[in-house]
Design a protein around this motif. Structure first.
Motif, mmCIF file in Angstrom:
data_model
loop_
_atom_site.group_PDB
_atom_site.id
_atom_site.type_symbol
_atom_site.label_atom_id
_atom_site.label_comp_id
_atom_site.label_asym_id
_atom_site.label_seq_id
_atom_site.Cartn_x
_atom_site.Cartn_y
_atom_site.Cartn_z
ATOM 1 N N GLU A 75 46.508 83.878 85.787
ATOM 2 C CA GLU A 75 47.451 83.701 86.897
ATOM 3 C C GLU A 75 48.696 82.974 86.427
ATOM 4 N N VAL A 76 48.521 81.960 85.597
ATOM 5 C CA VAL A 76 49.656 81.209 85.061
ATOM 6 C C VAL A 76 50.447 82.080 84.079
ATOM 7 N N VAL A 77 49.744 82.763 83.175
ATOM 8 C CA VAL A 77 50.406 83.622 82.191
ATOM 9 C C VAL A 77 51.262 84.669 82.893
ATOM 10 N N ASP A 78 50.672 85.322 83.888
ATOM 11 C CA ASP A 78 51.400 86.397 84.585
ATOM 12 C C ASP A 78 52.510 85.858 85.480
ATOM 13 N N ARG A 79 52.272 84.752 86.159
ATOM 14 C CA ARG A 79 53.281 84.204 87.075
ATOM 15 C C ARG A 79 54.545 83.794 86.334
ATOM 16 N N PHE A 80 54.380 83.198 85.164
ATOM 17 C CA PHE A 80 55.544 82.677 84.446
ATOM 18 C C PHE A 80 56.003 83.577 83.303
ATOM 19 N N GLY A 81 55.245 84.608 82.987
ATOM 20 C CA GLY A 81 55.654 85.545 81.948
ATOM 21 C C GLY A 81 55.414 85.053 80.530
ATOM 22 N N PHE A 82 54.385 84.257 80.321
ATOM 23 C CA PHE A 82 54.080 83.784 78.974
ATOM 24 C C PHE A 82 53.649 84.955 78.092
ATOM 25 N N ASP A 83 53.923 84.835 76.805
ATOM 26 C CA ASP A 83 53.603 85.876 75.841
ATOM 27 C C ASP A 83 52.233 85.687 75.203
ATOM 28 N N GLY A 84 51.567 84.623 75.546
ATOM 29 C CA GLY A 84 50.255 84.371 74.984
ATOM 30 C C GLY A 84 49.725 83.019 75.393
ATOM 31 N N VAL A 85 48.556 82.708 74.848
ATOM 32 C CA VAL A 85 47.831 81.494 75.207
ATOM 33 C C VAL A 85 47.363 80.798 73.937
ATOM 34 N N ASP A 86 47.510 79.500 73.914
ATOM 35 C CA ASP A 86 46.944 78.649 72.873
ATOM 36 C C ASP A 86 45.842 77.831 73.528
ATOM 37 N N ILE A 87 44.647 77.926 72.996
ATOM 38 C CA ILE A 87 43.529 77.122 73.475
ATOM 39 C C ILE A 87 43.276 76.055 72.423
ATOM 40 N N ASP A 88 43.507 74.816 72.778
ATOM 41 C CA ASP A 88 43.394 73.696 71.852
ATOM 42 C C ASP A 88 42.123 72.916 72.185
ATOM 43 N N PHE A 89 41.010 73.362 71.609
ATOM 44 C CA PHE A 89 39.733 72.685 71.849
ATOM 45 C C PHE A 89 39.658 71.463 70.950
ATOM 46 N N GLU A 90 39.980 70.338 71.510
ATOM 47 C CA GLU A 90 40.011 69.093 70.753
ATOM 48 C C GLU A 90 39.451 67.980 71.622
ATOM 49 N N PRO A 91 38.331 67.451 71.273
ATOM 50 C CA PRO A 91 37.485 67.803 70.136
ATOM 51 C C PRO A 91 36.654 69.041 70.438
ATOM 52 N N ASP A 92 36.188 69.706 69.376
ATOM 53 C CA ASP A 92 35.417 70.934 69.568
ATOM 54 C C ASP A 92 33.945 70.773 69.194
ATOM 55 N N ARG A 93 33.473 69.565 69.067
ATOM 56 C CA ARG A 93 32.110 69.348 68.578
ATOM 57 C C ARG A 93 31.017 69.840 69.529
ATOM 58 N N ASN A 94 31.331 70.060 70.793
ATOM 59 C CA ASN A 94 30.315 70.514 71.732
ATOM 60 C C ASN A 94 30.364 72.018 71.994
ATOM 61 N N LEU A 95 31.181 72.743 71.257
ATOM 62 C CA LEU A 95 31.257 74.183 71.456
ATOM 63 C C LEU A 95 29.971 74.857 71.018
ATOM 64 N N GLU A 96 29.534 75.821 71.793
ATOM 65 C CA GLU A 96 28.342 76.608 71.490
ATOM 66 C C GLU A 96 28.781 78.056 71.388
ATOM 67 N N LEU A 97 28.369 78.743 70.335
ATOM 68 C CA LEU A 97 28.903 80.056 70.012
ATOM 69 C C LEU A 97 28.749 81.065 71.139
ATOM 70 N N THR A 98 27.587 81.178 71.755
ATOM 71 C CA THR A 98 27.364 82.224 72.759
ATOM 72 C C THR A 98 28.310 82.084 73.938
ATOM 73 N N THR A 99 28.428 80.884 74.494
ATOM 74 C CA THR A 99 29.299 80.704 75.657
ATOM 75 C C THR A 99 30.766 80.763 75.262
ATOM 76 N N PHE A 100 31.100 80.236 74.082
ATOM 77 C CA PHE A 100 32.484 80.273 73.637
ATOM 78 C C PHE A 100 32.917 81.702 73.330
ATOM 79 N N ARG A 101 32.019 82.477 72.741
ATOM 80 C CA ARG A 101 32.352 83.884 72.465
ATOM 81 C C ARG A 101 32.561 84.623 73.788
ATOM 82 N N ASP A 102 31.718 84.384 74.779
ATOM 83 C CA ASP A 102 31.874 85.034 76.074
ATOM 84 C C ASP A 102 33.228 84.704 76.685
ATOM 85 N N PHE A 103 33.593 83.417 76.673
ATOM 86 C CA PHE A 103 34.905 83.010 77.190
ATOM 87 C C PHE A 103 36.028 83.694 76.409
#
Length: 168
Positions: A75-103
């Motif tokens: 919604e934000v990308v489309d509303r403002f016309g952004f050309d992409g998204v940066d996801i800054d997972f910091e810290p990333d120590r709790n990331l789990e592959l299955t759920t992160f891959r799905d996202f």
């Protein structure tokens, strides 16, 4: 910001403690920034996350929150016309592959050909599992050394290795 409920918050009052415009953008400021950059032929990437966002990965915990996060981001990308998204997972120590891959798959599909960039610090096994979905994965190495005891100069720290940062 992208909150741990998966919803993006914009507008005045996002963070009442922070008064700087760059930290608390209104919709008018976002529109003006994107239009200004695009008028100069520049791409504009919106970033979510960053240091101090300990709860940032909470939205990955359920299918519903992951879907809500992607919908809210788009919604934000489309509303403002952004050309992409940066996801800054910091810290990333709790990331789990299955759920992160799905996202990541959901966001990649929603973005289509637009840029999907991420910045990460540690969890290489998770990032290796999603590398095909990202245009760029930026490894943040600046926290590998610093002004704390036991470290020497490294590629991104000060130039003098004999400086004793512990002295007073």
């Amino acid at each position: 910001p992208l909150n741990n409920d998966g919803l993006v918050r914009t507008g005045s009052g996002v963070d009442p403690i922070v008064n700087e415009n760059y930290m608390n953008p209104t919709e008018a400021r976002l529109t003006a920034m994107v239009e200004s950059a695009k008028s100069r032929g520049k791409e504009v990437i919106v970033s979510f996350g960053g240091a101090g966002n300990e709860g940032f990965t909470n939205f990955l915990s359920t299918e519903e929150l992951r879907t809500q996060a992607v919908t809210s981001i788009m919604e934000v990308v489309d509303r403002f016309g952004f050309d992409g998204v940066d996801i800054d997972f910091e810290p990333d120590r709790n990331l789990e592959l299955t759920t992160f891959r799905d996202f990541s798959e959901k966001l990649r599909t929603a973005l289509g050909d637009r840029q999907l960039i991420s910045a990460t610090q540690r969890n290489s096994s998770v990032w290796k599992g999603v590398e095909d979905l990202y245009n760029h994965i930026n490894l943040m190495t600046y926290d590998f050394s610093g002004a704390w005891g036991g470290w020497q100069v490294w590629h991104n720290s000060s130039l003098l290795s004999n400086v004793n940062f512990d002295s007073t």
